[in-house]
Design an enzyme around this catalytic site. Sequence first.
Site, mmCIF file in Angstrom:
data_model
loop_
_atom_site.group_PDB
_atom_site.id
_atom_site.type_symbol
_atom_site.label_atom_id
_atom_site.label_comp_id
_atom_site.label_asym_id
_atom_site.label_seq_id
_atom_site.Cartn_x
_atom_site.Cartn_y
_atom_site.Cartn_z
ATOM 1 N N ASP A 1 33.220 46.438 47.763
ATOM 2 C CA ASP A 1 31.697 47.188 47.503
ATOM 3 C C ASP A 1 31.228 47.916 49.034
ATOM 4 O O ASP A 1 30.567 49.082 48.845
ATOM 5 C CB ASP A 1 30.287 47.041 46.891
ATOM 6 C CG ASP A 1 30.576 46.732 45.395
ATOM 7 O OD1 ASP A 1 31.270 47.108 45.007
ATOM 8 O OD2 ASP A 1 30.160 45.369 44.792
ATOM 9 N N ARG A 42 33.928 53.980 32.561
ATOM 10 C CA ARG A 42 34.307 52.738 32.821
ATOM 11 C C ARG A 42 34.868 52.033 31.965
ATOM 12 O O ARG A 42 34.817 51.831 31.064
ATOM 13 C CB ARG A 42 32.942 51.966 33.798
ATOM 14 C CG ARG A 42 32.892 53.258 34.710
ATOM 15 C CD ARG A 42 31.884 51.700 35.476
ATOM 16 N NE ARG A 42 32.283 51.006 36.376
ATOM 17 C CZ ARG A 42 31.427 51.033 37.602
ATOM 18 N NH1 ARG A 42 30.334 50.761 37.450
ATOM 19 N NH2 ARG A 42 32.442 49.700 38.054
ATOM 20 N N LYS A 94 34.752 52.685 39.721
ATOM 21 C CA LYS A 94 33.588 52.344 40.225
ATOM 22 C C LYS A 94 32.623 53.172 39.360
ATOM 23 O O LYS A 94 33.010 54.202 38.261
ATOM 24 C CB LYS A 94 34.077 52.152 41.562
ATOM 25 C CG LYS A 94 34.214 50.943 42.157
ATOM 26 C CD LYS A 94 34.063 49.692 41.313
ATOM 27 C CE LYS A 94 34.884 48.279 41.808
ATOM 28 N NZ LYS A 94 34.264 47.721 40.992
ATOM 29 N N SER A 140 38.423 40.657 39.377
ATOM 30 C CA SER A 140 36.614 40.715 39.111
ATOM 31 C C SER A 140 35.704 39.851 38.716
ATOM 32 O O SER A 140 36.577 38.749 37.799
ATOM 33 C CB SER A 140 37.395 42.211 37.371
ATOM 34 O OG SER A 140 35.829 41.841 37.683
ATOM 35 N N ARG A 195 22.480 37.658 37.390
ATOM 36 C CA ARG A 195 22.926 36.040 37.556
ATOM 37 C C ARG A 195 22.282 35.773 36.646
ATOM 38 O O ARG A 195 21.779 35.316 35.577
ATOM 39 C CB ARG A 195 24.097 35.267 37.774
ATOM 40 C CG ARG A 195 25.698 36.400 37.664
ATOM 41 C CD ARG A 195 26.398 36.117 39.310
ATOM 42 N NE ARG A 195 27.608 36.977 39.054
ATOM 43 C CZ ARG A 195 27.933 38.007 39.650
ATOM 44 N NH1 ARG A 195 26.891 38.988 39.556
ATOM 45 N NH2 ARG A 195 29.062 38.184 39.111
ATOM 46 N N LYS A 230 22.103 42.034 44.276
ATOM 47 C CA LYS A 230 21.954 42.527 42.844
ATOM 48 C C LYS A 230 23.458 41.877 42.572
ATOM 49 O O LYS A 230 22.362 41.012 41.083
ATOM 50 C CB LYS A 230 23.162 44.078 43.078
ATOM 51 C CG LYS A 230 22.726 44.773 42.114
ATOM 52 C CD LYS A 230 23.353 46.378 42.064
ATOM 53 C CE LYS A 230 25.136 46.520 42.512
ATOM 54 N NZ LYS A 230 25.805 46.627 42.047
ATOM 55 N N SER A 231 24.029 41.216 42.418
ATOM 56 C CA SER A 231 25.017 40.781 41.711
ATOM 57 C C SER A 231 24.413 39.170 41.577
ATOM 58 O O SER A 231 24.194 38.836 40.820
ATOM 59 C CB SER A 231 26.236 39.909 42.705
ATOM 60 O OG SER A 231 26.789 41.413 42.835
ATOM 61 N N ARG A 250 26.509 54.383 46.136
ATOM 62 C CA ARG A 250 27.047 54.179 47.451
ATOM 63 C C ARG A 250 27.729 54.793 48.202
ATOM 64 O O ARG A 250 27.555 55.494 49.005
ATOM 65 C CB ARG A 250 27.881 53.356 47.283
ATOM 66 C CG ARG A 250 27.746 51.657 46.168
ATOM 67 C CD ARG A 250 27.997 49.955 46.548
ATOM 68 N NE ARG A 250 27.944 48.918 45.533
ATOM 69 C CZ ARG A 250 26.844 48.565 46.057
ATOM 70 N NH1 ARG A 250 26.200 48.551 47.118
ATOM 71 N NH2 ARG A 250 26.811 48.005 44.897
HETATM 72 C C1 S3P Z 1 30.170 42.464 40.673
HETATM 73 C C2 S3P Z 1 31.528 42.461 40.785
HETATM 74 C C3 S3P Z 1 32.405 43.524 41.425
HETATM 75 C C4 S3P Z 1 31.412 45.123 41.995
HETATM 76 C C5 S3P Z 1 30.455 45.396 41.857
HETATM 77 C C6 S3P Z 1 30.069 44.199 40.953
HETATM 78 C C7 S3P Z 1 29.465 41.329 40.415
HETATM 79 O O1 S3P Z 1 33.054 44.668 40.107
HETATM 80 O O2 S3P Z 1 32.176 46.045 43.242
HETATM 81 O O3 S3P Z 1 29.533 45.635 42.601
HETATM 82 O O4 S3P Z 1 27.869 40.958 40.613
HETATM 83 O O5 S3P Z 1 30.521 40.934 39.576
HETATM 84 P P1 S3P Z 1 34.806 44.179 40.010
HETATM 85 O O6 S3P Z 1 34.153 42.617 38.833
HETATM 86 O O7 S3P Z 1 34.836 45.020 38.972
HETATM 87 O O8 S3P Z 1 35.255 43.745 41.077
#
Ligand code: S3P
Length: 438
Positions: free
Chosen positions: A324, A129, A351, A172, A35, A30-31, A397
């Site tokens: 996560d 959030r 979250k 973060s 990007r 997902k991350s 989650r």
């Molecule tokens: C993420 C960073 C984390 C994570 C989120 C995805 C990312 O959040 O909890 O699910 O893709 O950079 P934070 O940057 O708020 O810690």
Amino acid sequence: MGVAILERMSSQVIRPARSFQGSLVLPGDKSISHRYAMLAGLAQGLTRLSNFSTGADPHSSLACMAALGATVEDKGTHIEVTGVGGEFRQPAAPLDCGNSGSTMRMLSGLIASHTHTFTLIGDHSLTLRPMERIRKPLAAMGADISLTDGHAPIMIRGGELTAIDFETPIPSAQVKTAVLFAGLQAKGTTSLSEAVRTRDHSEHALRAFGAVLTRSESRLSIAGGQMLKAIEATVPGDMSSAAFFLCAALLFPDSNLILDSLGMNPTRSALLDVVAALGAKIRVLNVEETHGELVGTIQVNAAPSAAPSTPLKIDGALTAQLIDELPVLAAIAPYTRGGISIRDAKELRVKESDRIALVAKNLAAMGATFTEYEDGLDVPGGQMLHGAVIDSGTDHRIAMAFSIAALRATSECEIDGAEVAGISFPEFYKHLSDLTGS
Ligand code: S3P
């Protein structure tokens, strides 16, 4: 898409299982998908992305790219994004980030230098959030950005940005990314340092799209005015989705799980060490690198005799690296031998839900003994839990974490709002059913 999923809430019954075996390839991380979607949208040329995340969240990022002028086409086997070549257009409507904090925070950095007016909105959970964490550095770069009482909707009147030197006050990766994406398009060289190192997918992705980033000790620097070039990429399998099955594999003495094409970036794979420390044997069968990301195949078997009798402590930097994965670790902790103690995890309270409170609520519903703290939980091991109605709190989650806890309960669980898993992992219940032979 995220909102549509939340509107169609259903429940799912999870029965106790007898075994956990099988092999699979996880959908794209997902991350990384977020990007790649955003950088492809900004870049020059046609980017082809295979194994793009099937979750609703990264598709919110793709939809925002389309609204900003990129062409996004789902070709079935892959996604094609034709980027805007450095110039986003004025979107006709507010940019809808759905349930996705990553979309909202990282996109703010990506668009702030473009001379249009943007409004970023999201669903109910996203609107709760905290967004001040991105407003502050972007405003320091000269962005005209305002929040609604610290939250979305976010209003950005885009314009020229100036580089800053930034120390991330909270660990973060989303905040780091917002600053890097803004820095890429600012005047001067932006530099940034993190007290606690977070996932580094943005650094790898920026380099993959041709940007120059330098690191000296713990400081990252990015010069403004760099044009990105389209790429071809296959997104590695999502470790945070794999986490549910890795934890399940711990709970069955004869488990055998093989995960192929799994993302094993060191800033994301602390879970492998934790699962091993809790009593699993993990074999890395192969590993290679693509666009800076490690991808490999692993085999996991439970090794109950190796399980420690004292609580496994998760705190400090490890907590940030596992952020996560903490809900599923907490949910299976009662079945471990020595239990798990989690601290420094206050971020979990902001979250998609207050994840500490919801884990506590659902552990209590299943009859577990534990102690809740402001920044974590102590969950003793060696417990038997019973079935219960699980409140997912419309948090993907939480729904998946307690589906795993349900596999070892003495009676069935009903996961209320189970479909929310689709935010990150729509295939979760199908895989769970295959792996448990049910
Ligand atoms: C993420 C960073 C984390 C994570 C989120 C995805 C990312 O959040 O909890 O699910 O893709 O950079 P934070 O940057 O708020 O810690």
